[in-house]
Design a protein around this motif. Sequence first.
Motif, PDB file in Angstrom:
ATOM      1  N   GLU A 177      79.434  -1.461  38.860  1.00  0.00           N
ATOM      2  CA  GLU A 177      79.248  -2.868  38.494  1.00  0.00           C
ATOM      3  C   GLU A 177      77.880  -3.099  37.863  1.00  0.00           C
ATOM      4  N   LYS A 178      76.848  -2.416  38.369  1.00  0.00           N
ATOM      5  CA  LYS A 178      75.499  -2.545  37.786  1.00  0.00           C
ATOM      6  C   LYS A 178      75.507  -2.096  36.319  1.00  0.00           C
ATOM      7  N   ALA A 179      76.338  -1.084  36.019  1.00  0.00           N
ATOM      8  CA  ALA A 179      76.403  -0.562  34.650  1.00  0.00           C
ATOM      9  C   ALA A 179      77.259  -1.430  33.734  1.00  0.00           C
ATOM     10  N   GLY A 180      78.014  -2.385  34.314  1.00  0.00           N
ATOM     11  CA  GLY A 180      78.786  -3.307  33.483  1.00  0.00           C
ATOM     12  C   GLY A 180      80.284  -3.104  33.494  1.00  0.00           C
ATOM     13  N   PHE A 181      80.786  -2.140  34.275  1.00  0.00           N
ATOM     14  CA  PHE A 181      82.232  -1.990  34.416  1.00  0.00           C
ATOM     15  C   PHE A 181      82.811  -3.204  35.148  1.00  0.00           C
ATOM     16  N   MET A 182      84.082  -3.473  34.919  1.00  0.00           N
ATOM     17  CA  MET A 182      84.745  -4.626  35.553  1.00  0.00           C
ATOM     18  C   MET A 182      85.678  -4.119  36.659  1.00  0.00           C
ATOM     19  N   ASN A 183      85.484  -4.643  37.862  1.00  0.00           N
ATOM     20  CA  ASN A 183      86.268  -4.203  39.019  1.00  0.00           C
ATOM     21  C   ASN A 183      87.707  -4.689  38.894  1.00  0.00           C
ATOM     22  N   ASN A 184      88.628  -3.752  38.933  1.00  0.00           N
ATOM     23  CA  ASN A 184      90.047  -4.063  38.761  1.00  0.00           C
ATOM     24  C   ASN A 184      90.818  -3.813  40.056  1.00  0.00           C
ATOM     25  N   GLY A 185      90.102  -3.942  41.211  1.00  0.00           N
ATOM     26  CA  GLY A 185      90.745  -3.705  42.501  1.00  0.00           C
ATOM     27  C   GLY A 185      91.197  -2.265  42.622  1.00  0.00           C
ATOM     28  N   GLU A 186      92.445  -2.082  43.049  1.00  0.00           N
ATOM     29  CA  GLU A 186      92.984  -0.719  43.181  1.00  0.00           C
ATOM     30  C   GLU A 186      94.060  -0.457  42.130  1.00  0.00           C
ATOM     31  N   ASN A 187      93.928  -1.102  40.983  1.00  0.00           N
ATOM     32  CA  ASN A 187      94.896  -0.946  39.895  1.00  0.00           C
ATOM     33  C   ASN A 187      94.713   0.413  39.222  1.00  0.00           C
ATOM     34  N   GLU A 188      95.698   1.286  39.417  1.00  0.00           N
ATOM     35  CA  GLU A 188      95.573   2.656  38.915  1.00  0.00           C
ATOM     36  C   GLU A 188      95.825   2.785  37.415  1.00  0.00           C
ATOM     37  N   LYS A 189      96.032   1.655  36.746  1.00  0.00           N
ATOM     38  CA  LYS A 189      96.124   1.679  35.275  1.00  0.00           C
ATOM     39  C   LYS A 189      94.788   1.304  34.639  1.00  0.00           C
ATOM     40  N   SER A 190      93.724   1.289  35.437  1.00  0.00           N
ATOM     41  CA  SER A 190      92.395   0.922  34.939  1.00  0.00           C
ATOM     42  C   SER A 190      91.862   1.982  33.973  1.00  0.00           C
ATOM     43  N   ASP A 191      90.785   1.615  33.253  1.00  0.00           N
ATOM     44  CA  ASP A 191      90.191   2.546  32.290  1.00  0.00           C
ATOM     45  C   ASP A 191      89.480   3.716  32.976  1.00  0.00           C
TER      46      ASP A 191
END
Length: 468
Positions: A56-70
């Motif tokens: 999060e400090k680096a700027g990624f967006m938390n998508n919970g536990e969604n395994e289709k995330s980047d």
Amino acid sequence: MSEKSELIRQNEYIERLKQIVTDLSNKKGHAPTFAVITFGCQMNARDSEKLIGILEKAGFMNNGENEKSDFVLYNTCTVRDNANQKVYGRLGVLNGHKKKNPDMKIALCGCMMQEPSVIEKIRKSYPFVDLVFGTHNIFKFAELLVRMYESKGLIVDIWKDTDQIVEDLPVKRKYPFKSGINIMFGCNNFCSYCIVPYVRGRERSREPKDIIREIETLVADGVVEVMLLGQNVNSYGKNLENPISFAELLKEVEKIEGLRRIRFMTSHPKDLSDDLIEVMKHSKKICRHLHLPLQSGSSRILAQMNRRYTKEQYIALAKKIREEIPDIALTTDIIIGFPGETAEDVDETIDVIRQVQYDNAFTFIYSKRTGTPAAAMENQVDEAFAHEQFDRVLKVVQDTARERVSLLEGRIMEVLVEELNPHDDDLVTGRLSNNILVHFPGDSTLIGQILKVRLKECRGFYYYGERV
């Protein structure tokens, strides 16, 4: 390299990672999403909070536990074989997601990654994985991510062991009102069935001043309850330059203004001191719950497990704790089906359960872990027999626990509200000092508060109550 220099170095990598995230955002039209999925114990959960903090400090967006995330990260456990199989199964699913999104990155970390056979299998069977690291170098996460994004192919960064502890990296807590605190890492006990000393390394304790400073910062940020974490908290402080006992550390933590509750785990029976019992007895903040793993009630099996206490010593300790702290809740871990275990050995375990009267017990069938002494023992127990004995033990555990928990019916006790009840929006769920769950009418505004609740109806292992 000193811990301070390493912290500066890792913060520099976080800045480099921010630029990578900016470039990815420009390419995709939105910030890259991430999912951190945690398997295993509270130590793993705390590690995941650190990993999420850096992302999060680096700027990624938390998508919970969604395994289709980047970016998907599995923080793995290896205490039992089925934990490993679960990860392999989930990796197969991730491969399908990655085929649809070729820019997706997949990383694995945690205890399972410290096993050489696992790394070999990942290289051979799961070539789409991008990054693998272990339990000793979590503080290098930003650096490893930079390497992952700047190169192609699998990056493996596994350390056999370390004495390094890097403080003050970002952390994203799961709960605003409570937090786990690592007070030590690793384990020196080498129970014959356990892989943990091999994957978590030797014991190393944090300096008390760093622990106190971290808790003070958390309390200033709204935390009212802390859980002090270690594989064996009772041996805390022995390897410090200025040794300090766990009981002495607890006294210092107790002095922190604004902190309402102190929990800890896990306690090894062989190291539990009279001083610790005394500190718990007189404390206003230490929760009335002690997790004291038994593993087996047979002195013969305990010796083969290398637990370094007998059935009689364990019972004497449990009775002393109950006498000194009558309102304590005792919970335990029990392994059934250890090599060479007989029905008579299980009878001994059942005898301990009846004598100690646990408030709850986590009962497991022995899982053979390659690399441990127990895995090479003869007389591995037949699976059907182990399940049969497991059912016997479970019934006694449940019967005695229900009896213990029901003793509180009608009492008014303090509950820390943790969440909205997942099955009923009109209820909130919280925890007593003794770790028993209570459901009672309320809404989300109560989360994080410690409230007085009347325990109206016992439902076996939990209560329905009403606010007083």
